[in-house]
Every structure is written in structure tokens, then in C-alpha cells.
Design a protein around this motif. Structure first.
Motif, short mmCIF file in Angstrom:
data_model
loop_
_atom_site.label_atom_id
_atom_site.label_comp_id
_atom_site.label_asym_id
_atom_site.label_seq_id
_atom_site.Cartn_x
_atom_site.Cartn_y
_atom_site.Cartn_z
N TYR A 95 0.81 -1.22 0.00
CA TYR A 95 0.00 0.00 0.00
C TYR A 95 0.85 1.28 0.00
O TYR A 95 0.35 2.36 0.29
CB TYR A 95 -0.92 0.01 1.23
N ALA A 138 -0.33 4.56 -1.39
CA ALA A 138 -1.37 5.32 -0.68
C ALA A 138 -0.80 6.54 0.03
O ALA A 138 -1.55 7.38 0.53
CB ALA A 138 -2.09 4.43 0.32
N ALA A 159 -6.95 2.19 -1.65
CA ALA A 159 -5.90 1.44 -2.35
C ALA A 159 -6.14 -0.05 -2.18
O ALA A 159 -6.61 -0.51 -1.13
CB ALA A 159 -4.53 1.81 -1.81
N ASN A 189 -4.08 2.78 -6.53
CA ASN A 189 -4.86 3.78 -5.84
C ASN A 189 -6.17 4.04 -6.59
O ASN A 189 -6.20 4.02 -7.82
CB ASN A 189 -4.09 5.10 -5.74
#
Length: 214
Positions: free
Chosen positions: A105, A108, A151, A156
Motif C-alpha cells: 500500500y 497510498a 488502495a 490507488n
């Protein structure tokens, strides 16, 4: 009740996660922080980052909304409306940036602007997004607390993308549909074979007659 309310209020002030868990465990995880609390110490911040990393590791998707301007009662109602396995937490941007480093992630980090409340979804993505959208509609918070983005699998999504993902069938629903389809195959095949006007039935009948004549 007063202690629970005070704990939830402190959660927003001190970036403390508020969790929705099963009945066997505590429904919320509250750790007091603040000016003199553990959340302001280096060790406290390290622990916080590690906990967020743990949530990221078990999450199928995350999304964020504006933090603040929500009463204790509203916060409790939102937490209770979330499916089991979804955790919501207000996290300072610096700590979230550290937690995101080296994870799926990491992209993000582009969403780290302003105070954010993050939702870490372990499994039921659709139910979580639907629950949040219902909350903002019922409590008239669509304008003040919209979904900012999310995300999943290194990609995203903007607010529209998150909403679209929320409308997709869950894994459980897909499995049920596939299982239902597989179960229906023998029944449908039997109906086709038994149908007097079907090509398959005529072919089988013809083959049988030819075999008998031979």
C-alpha cells in the motif's frame, strides 16, 4: 458507559485505533495517549507504526475519509455498523507514511493530506464500503466526511473507484454463485437429455436404434 465514551473520544485525539471485532473479543481497542501518554513517546510511536503495519499486512483494501468533527455517539454507531474484521483508525500522516513504507500500500502515501481516518478491511470490502456510505447518508455527513480515496493490490482509487469496488460481489457471494452453477449443471443436462425434442435426445435414440439393427 462513561468510560467507554471517554475512551472513544480519546481515540480521535490521540490517533488510537477503534476496532470492530467478534463478540468473544473486545469490540474496540483503546490506548490512552495525548500530551503525556505513550503515543507521544518514541517507543509509543514505534508501537503504533508496527500495529498499523500489521493491519496493512492483513488488509485486502484500505480507504480514507476526513477525520474529526464527529461526535462520540456517531463514532460508536459507525464502529458498530462495520463488519467484523474491519478496523477504523485515525493515524497521523507521518506515522502512516512510515507504516506504508515497503508494503503493498506504499502508493497510498499520495493520500496523506490533512487529518485522515483510515479503514483497514480484512475481508468484506463491499459490506464495509456500503456500511460507511449508509452511515454518511443516515447521519447527513456525505458532504463533511466523503470517501477521499483508497488502495488495493498496489493501485490507488479515487472516491468513485472505491464506490465501484464496493458494488462488486464479495468472495462469499462469488463462491456461492459458482457452487450454485456447478450444482445446476447435472440437473440442466438431465433436462436436455430427457427433452423429447432435443437434438441430443434424437441423436441418442438414433444411435440406439442403429445398434439394435446391427
Amino acid at each position: 458507559i462513561l468510560l467507554a465514551a471517554a475512551g472513544t473520544a480519546a481515540a480521535f485525539v490521540s490517533n488510537t485505533p477503534v476496532s470492530h471485532r467478534s463478540a468473544q473479543r473486545s469490540r474496540s481497542s483503546l490506548h490512552m495517549g495525548g500530551a503525556s501518554g505513550v503515543a507521544t513517546t518514541l517507543e509509543g510511536k514505534r508501537v503504533k507504526v508496527e500495529r498499523i503495519k500489521g493491519l496493512l499486512d492483513t488488509s485486502e483494501m484500505i480507504f480514507t475519509v476526513p477525520a474529526g468533527s464527529m461526535s462520540v455517539s456517531d463514532t460508536q454507531d459507525l464502529r458498530k455498523s462495520l463488519p467484523e474484521g474491519t478496523v477504523m483508525s485515525v493515524v497521523k500522516n507521518k506515522l502512516m507514511a512510515r507504516a506504508l513504507e515497503g508494503t503493498d500500500y506504499e502508493s497510498a502515501s499520495e493520500m496523506l493530506s490533512g487529518p485522515n481516518m483510515w479503514f483497514f478491511i480484512e475481508e468484506d470490502i463491499g459490506a464495509t464500503i456500503k456500511a460507511y456510505n449508509k452511515f454518511t447518508k443516515d447521519y447527513d455527513k456525505k458532504e463533511s466526511h466523503p470517501i477521499l480515496g483508497g488502495a488495493m493490490e498496489g493501485v490507488n482509487y479515487d472516491a468513485a473507484g472505491v464506490d465501484a469496488i464496493g458494488k462488486l460481489p464479495s468472495k462469499t457471494e462469488l463462491i456461492a454463485k459458482i457452487a450454485g452453477g456447478i450444482k445446476a449443471v447435472p440437473t440442466k443436462l438431465a433436462r436436455v437429455v430427457k427433452a423429447p425434442n432435443s437434438k441430443l435426445a434424437r441423436a441418442i435414440k438414433l444411435a440406439t436404434e442403429e445398434e439394435s439393427d446391427a
